[in-house]
Design an enzyme around this catalytic site. Structure first.
Site, PDB file in Angstrom:
ATOM      1  N   GLY A   6     -28.414 -51.243  -9.277  1.00  0.00           N
ATOM      2  CA  GLY A   6     -28.495 -50.530  -7.999  1.00  0.00           C
ATOM      3  C   GLY A   6     -29.558 -49.443  -8.036  1.00  0.00           C
ATOM      4  O   GLY A   6     -29.437 -48.392  -7.406  1.00  0.00           O
ATOM      5  N   GLN A  10     -29.195 -45.130  -2.979  1.00  0.00           N
ATOM      6  CA  GLN A  10     -29.321 -43.690  -2.668  1.00  0.00           C
ATOM      7  C   GLN A  10     -29.298 -42.849  -3.940  1.00  0.00           C
ATOM      8  O   GLN A  10     -30.149 -41.987  -4.137  1.00  0.00           O
ATOM      9  CB  GLN A  10     -28.169 -43.253  -1.745  1.00  0.00           C
ATOM     10  N   LEU A  11     -28.345 -43.100  -4.828  1.00  0.00           N
ATOM     11  CA  LEU A  11     -28.279 -42.331  -6.076  1.00  0.00           C
ATOM     12  C   LEU A  11     -29.105 -43.000  -7.167  1.00  0.00           C
ATOM     13  O   LEU A  11     -29.798 -42.338  -7.934  1.00  0.00           O
ATOM     14  CB  LEU A  11     -26.827 -42.204  -6.553  1.00  0.00           C
ATOM     15  N   ASP A  32     -32.223 -54.196  -9.458  1.00  0.00           N
ATOM     16  CA  ASP A  32     -31.549 -54.217  -8.154  1.00  0.00           C
ATOM     17  C   ASP A  32     -31.705 -55.631  -7.594  1.00  0.00           C
ATOM     18  O   ASP A  32     -32.438 -56.461  -8.153  1.00  0.00           O
ATOM     19  CB  ASP A  32     -32.190 -53.184  -7.198  1.00  0.00           C
ATOM     20  N   TYR A 137     -13.633 -50.065  -0.358  1.00  0.00           N
ATOM     21  CA  TYR A 137     -14.526 -49.345  -1.280  1.00  0.00           C
ATOM     22  C   TYR A 137     -13.698 -48.430  -2.191  1.00  0.00           C
ATOM     23  O   TYR A 137     -13.833 -48.465  -3.408  1.00  0.00           O
ATOM     24  CB  TYR A 137     -15.513 -48.532  -0.452  1.00  0.00           C
TER      25      TYR A 137
HETATM   26  C1  VAH Z   1     -19.363 -43.060   1.132  1.00  0.00           C
HETATM   27  N1  VAH Z   1     -21.163 -41.699   0.222  1.00  0.00           N
HETATM   28  O1  VAH Z   1     -19.421 -42.387   2.147  1.00  0.00           O
HETATM   29  C2  VAH Z   1     -19.988 -42.476  -0.141  1.00  0.00           C
HETATM   30  C3  VAH Z   1     -19.025 -41.595  -0.884  1.00  0.00           C
HETATM   31  C4  VAH Z   1     -17.313 -39.765  -0.726  1.00  0.00           C
HETATM   32  C5  VAH Z   1     -18.302 -40.595   0.023  1.00  0.00           C
HETATM   33  O2  VAH Z   1     -18.149 -42.334  -1.617  1.00  0.00           O
HETATM   34  O3  VAH Z   1     -18.850 -44.141   1.117  1.00  0.00           O
END
Ligand code: VAH
Length: 314
Positions: A6, A10-11, A32, A137
């Site tokens: 990845g 972003q990170l 990636d 997630y």
């Molecule tokens: C998200 N930026 O919004 C991530 C993160 C705490 C937020 O896990 O899914």
């Protein structure tokens, strides 16, 4: 050598640059599923859902550390729950198993405050609390934490993890998260435009500046193993704010900046997350200390974005 999955995220992309600076460009293998034309360094295409591809890169480059930054985030994840569960878990399990079988020294797993659910205390949410995530997630990050702990306990694999708050940075665009509004708002303010926010003005969330998040990641990975007492994942915190407080901080620099509030499905996700989290264990075990608060972050974000838009429009 260090493998990053990845690496265009972003990170991942900020972490890649930082690790290249510390260990040298040749020491970092950035991967990636999408190529970035502006990338400088060693890049390889990698679909981390394929075990043999990961194992092949680990063997070819004698990888000793892996930062597994690839994942589908909270908002995008809710559009495709089964695919998100499959990708987020299969990629991490491939990383863990390939690392174990090929003598990788250390693995980093990014978790998130998204592992907490409605049942947890909203303020100063404690490190050890029963996790009932309500996004796929968050579920995948909670299960990832348990797998990290399992590979450490059963196989001695040195897996380390942080529960990131919402990460805000000027270097990259966010990718489908619920906290992305905070990044977008700065871009609109610098462009002199009003911003329509997808959360309501009182939605308070734990946040962290990119520079602090990346420094915490590297400090954790460089800490002496015996200082790491938590092998699921560490809370780290630096600030909490809601969109109205962000608007106020931006208005100190751009007085005419306005946010229009039009909450969408992401408001329900934000409502299930903590307002603030307790990170005393990270501070105690390996000396975590944030450097940026909302005021300092706003100053630095706007300084960099002003430069970015000036050069782009030059
Ligand atoms: C998200 N930026 O919004 C991530 C993160 C705490 C937020 O896990 O899914």
């Amino acid at each position: 050598k260090i493998l990053i999955t990845g690496a265009n995220g972003q990170l991942g992309s900020v972490l890649t640059t930082k690790l290249q600076g510390i260990y040298g460009t040749d020491a970092v293998i950035a991967t990636d599923i999408k190529f970035s034309a502006s990338f400088k360094g060693n890049f390889e295409f990698l679909d981390a859902t394929d075990f043999n591809s990961i194992e092949g890169i680990i063997k070819e480059h004698n990888i000793t550390q892996i930062y597994h930054m690839a994942a589908i985030l909270s908002a995008n994840g809710e559009q495709q729950p089964l695919r998100t569960w499959d990708i987020n878990n299969k990629t991490f399990l491939n990383v863990l198993e390939a690392a174990r079988l090929n003598g990788v020294d250390r693995v980093f797993f990014p978790s998130s405050i998204a592992v907490y659910g409605e049942n947890a205390p909203k303020d100063e949410t404690p490190q050890d609390f029963f996790l009932v995530p309500t996004t796929v997630y968050g579920m995948s990050k909670a299960s990832g934490e348990h797998w990290a702990n399992y590979y450490f306990s059963r196989y001695g694999l040195d897996v380390r993890s942080l529960r990131y708050p919402g990460v805000i940075g000027h270097q990259t665009s966010p990718g489908g998260g619920t906290t992305d509004y905070a990044v977008d708002a700065y871009h609109y303010a610098v462009k002199g435009e009003d911003y329509t926010c997808f959360l309501n003005e009182t939605a308070s969330l734990p946040m962290i500046y990119m520079d602090d998040a990346i420094r915490a990641t590297i400090e954790l990975m460089e800490a002496q193993p015996e200082t790491i007492k938590t092998r699921t994942s560490y809370n780290i915190a630096s600030m909490s704010f809601n969109p109205a407080e962000l608007q106020q901080a931006i208005c100190e620099i751009f007085p005419n900046f306005k946010m229009i509030y039009k909450p969408d499905f992401r408001q329900n996700i934000a409502d299930s997350w903590p307002n603030s989290i307790d990170d005393s264990e990270a501070r105690k075990d390996w000396g975590w200390q944030p450097n940026y608060d909302l005021k300092a972050m706003t100053k630095d974000m706007i300084k960099h974005l002003n430069k970015k838009y000036k050069t782009e429009n030059a």
